[in-house]
Design a protein around this motif. Structure first.
Motif, PDB file in Angstrom:
ATOM      1  N   ASP A 149      38.238  51.845  90.941  1.00 12.55           N
ATOM      2  CA  ASP A 149      37.836  51.368  91.991  1.00 12.55           C
ATOM      3  C   ASP A 149      36.620  50.137  91.894  1.00 12.55           C
ATOM      4  O   ASP A 149      36.308  49.469  92.598  1.00 12.55           O
ATOM      5  CB  ASP A 149      37.392  52.198  93.027  1.00 12.55           C
ATOM      6  N   THR A 150      35.951  50.308  90.607  1.00  8.41           N
ATOM      7  CA  THR A 150      34.814  49.627  90.263  1.00  8.41           C
ATOM      8  C   THR A 150      35.330  48.485  89.285  1.00  8.41           C
ATOM      9  O   THR A 150      34.430  47.904  88.770  1.00  8.41           O
ATOM     10  CB  THR A 150      33.517  50.408  89.891  1.00  8.41           C
ATOM     11  N   HIS A 151      36.570  48.486  89.024  1.00 11.40           N
ATOM     12  CA  HIS A 151      36.986  47.593  87.893  1.00 11.40           C
ATOM     13  C   HIS A 151      36.779  46.171  88.603  1.00 11.40           C
ATOM     14  O   HIS A 151      37.105  45.825  89.746  1.00 11.40           O
ATOM     15  CB  HIS A 151      38.400  47.796  87.632  1.00 11.40           C
ATOM     16  N   HIS A 152      35.823  45.094  87.640  1.00 13.26           N
ATOM     17  CA  HIS A 152      35.770  43.839  87.917  1.00 13.26           C
ATOM     18  C   HIS A 152      35.021  44.052  89.609  1.00 13.26           C
ATOM     19  O   HIS A 152      35.329  43.100  90.334  1.00 13.26           O
ATOM     20  CB  HIS A 152      37.099  43.111  88.006  1.00 13.26           C
ATOM     21  N   LEU A 153      34.084  44.831  89.447  1.00 16.51           N
ATOM     22  CA  LEU A 153      33.111  44.927  90.795  1.00 16.51           C
ATOM     23  C   LEU A 153      32.539  43.558  90.852  1.00 16.51           C
ATOM     24  O   LEU A 153      32.213  43.203  91.942  1.00 16.51           O
ATOM     25  CB  LEU A 153      32.232  45.964  90.406  1.00 16.51           C
ATOM     26  N   ILE A 154      32.146  43.156  89.737  1.00 17.13           N
ATOM     27  CA  ILE A 154      31.685  41.640  89.696  1.00 17.13           C
ATOM     28  C   ILE A 154      32.567  40.506  89.218  1.00 17.13           C
ATOM     29  O   ILE A 154      32.842  40.475  88.119  1.00 17.13           O
ATOM     30  CB  ILE A 154      30.127  41.406  88.979  1.00 17.13           C
ATOM     31  N   ASP A 155      33.185  39.959  90.303  1.00 11.76           N
ATOM     32  CA  ASP A 155      34.149  38.822  89.754  1.00 11.76           C
ATOM     33  C   ASP A 155      33.804  37.519  90.351  1.00 11.76           C
ATOM     34  O   ASP A 155      32.551  37.380  90.413  1.00 11.76           O
ATOM     35  CB  ASP A 155      35.457  39.299  90.393  1.00 11.76           C
ATOM     36  N   GLU A 156      34.692  36.545  90.245  1.00 13.26           N
ATOM     37  CA  GLU A 156      34.299  35.205  90.573  1.00 13.26           C
ATOM     38  C   GLU A 156      33.760  35.006  91.951  1.00 13.26           C
ATOM     39  O   GLU A 156      32.706  34.317  92.120  1.00 13.26           O
ATOM     40  CB  GLU A 156      35.685  34.264  90.673  1.00 13.26           C
ATOM     41  N   LYS A 157      34.189  35.732  92.878  1.00 16.34           N
ATOM     42  CA  LYS A 157      33.667  35.478  94.451  1.00 16.34           C
ATOM     43  C   LYS A 157      32.043  36.338  94.288  1.00 16.34           C
ATOM     44  O   LYS A 157      31.265  35.567  94.743  1.00 16.34           O
ATOM     45  CB  LYS A 157      34.321  36.483  95.255  1.00 16.34           C
ATOM     46  N   GLU A 158      31.930  37.384  93.469  1.00 12.33           N
ATOM     47  CA  GLU A 158      30.436  37.898  93.487  1.00 12.33           C
ATOM     48  C   GLU A 158      29.551  36.795  92.746  1.00 12.33           C
ATOM     49  O   GLU A 158      28.526  36.784  93.342  1.00 12.33           O
ATOM     50  CB  GLU A 158      30.575  39.283  92.888  1.00 12.33           C
ATOM     51  N   LEU A 159      30.224  36.381  91.543  1.00 13.73           N
ATOM     52  CA  LEU A 159      29.285  35.406  90.745  1.00 13.73           C
ATOM     53  C   LEU A 159      29.043  34.247  91.737  1.00 13.73           C
ATOM     54  O   LEU A 159      27.840  33.666  91.730  1.00 13.73           O
ATOM     55  CB  LEU A 159      29.828  34.986  89.479  1.00 13.73           C
ATOM     56  N   SER A 160      29.876  33.728  92.612  1.00 11.76           N
ATOM     57  CA  SER A 160      29.449  32.753  93.612  1.00 11.76           C
ATOM     58  C   SER A 160      28.468  32.888  94.514  1.00 11.76           C
ATOM     59  O   SER A 160      27.746  32.103  94.906  1.00 11.76           O
ATOM     60  CB  SER A 160      30.977  32.003  94.026  1.00 11.76           C
ATOM     61  N   LEU A 161      28.253  34.080  94.814  1.00  8.90           N
ATOM     62  CA  LEU A 161      27.160  34.494  95.727  1.00  8.90           C
ATOM     63  C   LEU A 161      25.671  34.453  95.355  1.00  8.90           C
ATOM     64  O   LEU A 161      24.668  34.441  95.710  1.00  8.90           O
ATOM     65  CB  LEU A 161      27.421  35.972  96.374  1.00  8.90           C
ATOM     66  N   MET A 162      25.642  34.521  93.888  1.00 15.44           N
ATOM     67  CA  MET A 162      24.380  34.576  93.220  1.00 15.44           C
ATOM     68  C   MET A 162      23.666  33.159  93.371  1.00 15.44           C
ATOM     69  O   MET A 162      24.217  32.240  93.159  1.00 15.44           O
ATOM     70  CB  MET A 162      24.555  34.962  91.828  1.00 15.44           C
ATOM     71  N   LYS A 163      22.256  33.255  93.013  1.00 17.23           N
ATOM     72  CA  LYS A 163      21.690  32.173  93.060  1.00 17.23           C
ATOM     73  C   LYS A 163      21.763  31.543  91.727  1.00 17.23           C
ATOM     74  O   LYS A 163      22.265  31.898  90.763  1.00 17.23           O
ATOM     75  CB  LYS A 163      20.018  32.605  93.082  1.00 17.23           C
ATOM     76  N   GLU A 164      21.738  29.964  91.896  1.00 15.51           N
ATOM     77  CA  GLU A 164      21.748  29.335  90.663  1.00 15.51           C
ATOM     78  C   GLU A 164      20.888  29.630  89.478  1.00 15.51           C
ATOM     79  O   GLU A 164      21.184  29.473  88.148  1.00 15.51           O
ATOM     80  CB  GLU A 164      21.848  27.606  91.067  1.00 15.51           C
ATOM     81  N   ASN A 165      19.845  30.227  89.803  1.00 18.74           N
ATOM     82  CA  ASN A 165      18.863  30.544  88.804  1.00 18.74           C
ATOM     83  C   ASN A 165      18.913  31.910  88.327  1.00 18.74           C
ATOM     84  O   ASN A 165      17.714  32.360  87.891  1.00 18.74           O
ATOM     85  CB  ASN A 165      17.401  29.971  89.194  1.00 18.74           C
ATOM     86  N   ALA A 166      19.622  32.739  89.003  1.00 17.32           N
ATOM     87  CA  ALA A 166      19.770  34.163  88.955  1.00 17.32           C
ATOM     88  C   ALA A 166      20.253  34.488  87.516  1.00 17.32           C
ATOM     89  O   ALA A 166      21.070  33.696  86.633  1.00 17.32           O
ATOM     90  CB  ALA A 166      20.693  34.586  89.789  1.00 17.32           C
ATOM     91  N   VAL A 167      20.065  35.634  86.972  1.00 18.21           N
ATOM     92  CA  VAL A 167      20.507  36.113  85.650  1.00 18.21           C
ATOM     93  C   VAL A 167      21.356  37.456  85.818  1.00 18.21           C
ATOM     94  O   VAL A 167      20.716  38.400  86.695  1.00 18.21           O
ATOM     95  CB  VAL A 167      19.341  36.352  84.748  1.00 18.21           C
ATOM     96  N   LEU A 168      22.459  37.625  85.153  1.00 22.58           N
ATOM     97  CA  LEU A 168      23.227  38.931  85.329  1.00 22.58           C
ATOM     98  C   LEU A 168      23.071  39.736  83.946  1.00 22.58           C
ATOM     99  O   LEU A 168      23.240  39.219  82.897  1.00 22.58           O
ATOM    100  CB  LEU A 168      24.610  38.586  85.436  1.00 22.58           C
ATOM    101  N   ILE A 169      22.859  40.910  84.114  1.00 22.90           N
ATOM    102  CA  ILE A 169      22.725  41.954  83.172  1.00 22.90           C
ATOM    103  C   ILE A 169      23.623  43.218  83.222  1.00 22.90           C
ATOM    104  O   ILE A 169      23.881  43.686  84.206  1.00 22.90           O
ATOM    105  CB  ILE A 169      21.114  42.390  82.840  1.00 22.90           C
TER     106      ILE A 169
END
Length: 346
Positions: free
Chosen positions: A234-254
């Motif tokens: 159920d959490t496979h690709h919890l962060i996908d293209e759609k989710e990444l598009s919601l992030m701020k342009e100056n954000a960082v993902l860990i």
């Protein structure tokens, strides 16, 4: 009562036995066997196969599986407990896993066979939490890039995020998955003066200074997003293209959790197109990373070879933690439950 513990390159036979030996005082016969790999890298390759494809993806040797019908408990860290293993262990009552995730166990089949499955929650939580803080600082403050440049005789001060090198004080950090690790990180971040928000549909209750929000809200508001959810179908690709598009342009993902939680291809694309400022990643779809992988060409990422949870303390303490849980079960404690909802009967 007989217990088989399967050691590996991270928890060796001596460490495994020393952690479990106190169970012998209460009538448990402990036998330790070693799941041999040439080195830790080879073990991690098998572990990744199992994480991505389940416990049937890697078979154990006949030597490891001999006389399985005499054991009532099997304790493993990374070794797969497949349907085949369960079928051979005809008197098996309990499977114990020396970490939080149980991807290496045929858990549904164990439930069908009325075999309880236990994990060891939080066993390397502090190791991963401390490492995650290091990854955050390394990426946003360009520590790894500076080190690499100086080692290659370059006095570098121009970086992909040079226009926006932040301090953690006052920044919003979103924690995806608010279990043991997430809560430790929240405490560290509060000490830095960060505003902490979290997403976890399974978290109940309150945590001082942390607001629980939905995933979309977290992604939109956070300056940094750090992933600590459990990896399931159920959490496979919890962060996908759609989710990444919601992030701020100056954000960082860990991501120091599991590779499958983030769509690696979508992340690379977002970084190449500067949709987000940067990332810090310890887990990958293919390990070791292939030489031609696009992720190696990126300048706005900090990468490490799947070492977040690898501390001496985390590995050596795991058998002791599970031994105490088993002792409690044998002593009749009623508040210990199996994660696959099978009644524990030893």
């Amino acid at each position: 009562m007989n217990l088989l513990a399967i050691a590996d390159n991270f928890i060796d036979e001596e460490t495994m036995y020393n952690g479990l030996k106190d169970l012998e005082k209460i009538g448990v016969n402990v036998e330790v066997r070693n799941w041999y790999h040439e080195n830790q890298e080879a073990l991690q390759r098998d572990n990744l196969l199992i994480e991505q494809n389940g416990p049937e993806a890697v078979e154990l040797s006949d030597e490891l599986l001999k006389d399985l019908d005499k054991f009532h408990m099997i304790i493993v860290q990374f070794a797969p407990v497949s349907k085949k293993v369960i079928d051979k262990a005809k008197n098996l009552k309990l499977i114990g896993v020396l970490r939080g995730g149980v991807e290496n166990v045929a858990i549904d089949y164990a439930r069908e066979k009325n075999i309880a499955v236990l994990n060891t929650p939080g066993r390397n939580a502090r190791a991963v939490a401390e490492f995650t803080m290091g990854m955050i600082l390394s990426e946003v403050r360009n520590i790894a890039r500076s080190h690499y440049s100086l080692k290659n005789n370059e006095w570098r001060k121009d970086f992909p995020n040079s226009s926006y090198v932040p301090e953690l004080n006052g920044k919003t950090v979103g924690i995806v998955g608010f279990g043991h690790i997430g809560q430790l990180i929240a405490g560290y971040l509060k000490a830095f003066g960060s505003k902490v928000i979290a997403y976890d549909p399974f978290f109940k209750g309150e945590f001082e200074g942390v607001k629980i929000v939905d995933l979309d809200t977290l992604l939109k508001q956070s300056d940094l997003v750090t992933i600590h959810a459990r990896y399931t179908k159920d959490t496979h690709h919890l962060i996908d293209e759609k989710e990444l598009s919601l992030m701020k342009e100056n954000a960082v993902l860990i991501n120091t959790a599991r590779s499958g939680l983030v769509n690696q291809e979508a992340l690379v694309k977002a970084l190449k197109e500067d949709k987000i400022f940067g990332a810090a990643i310890d887990v990958f779809d293919k390990e070791p990373i292939p030489e031609d992988d696009e992720i190696l060409k990126l300048d706005n990422i900090t990468i490490t070879p799947h070492i977040a949870g690898s501390t001496k303390d985390a590995f050596s303490n795991s058998p002791k933690i599970l031994a105490n849980i088993l002792k409690g079960i044998i002593d009749g404690e009623k508040n210990i439950s199996a994660i696959n909802n099978v009644e524990i009967r030893l």
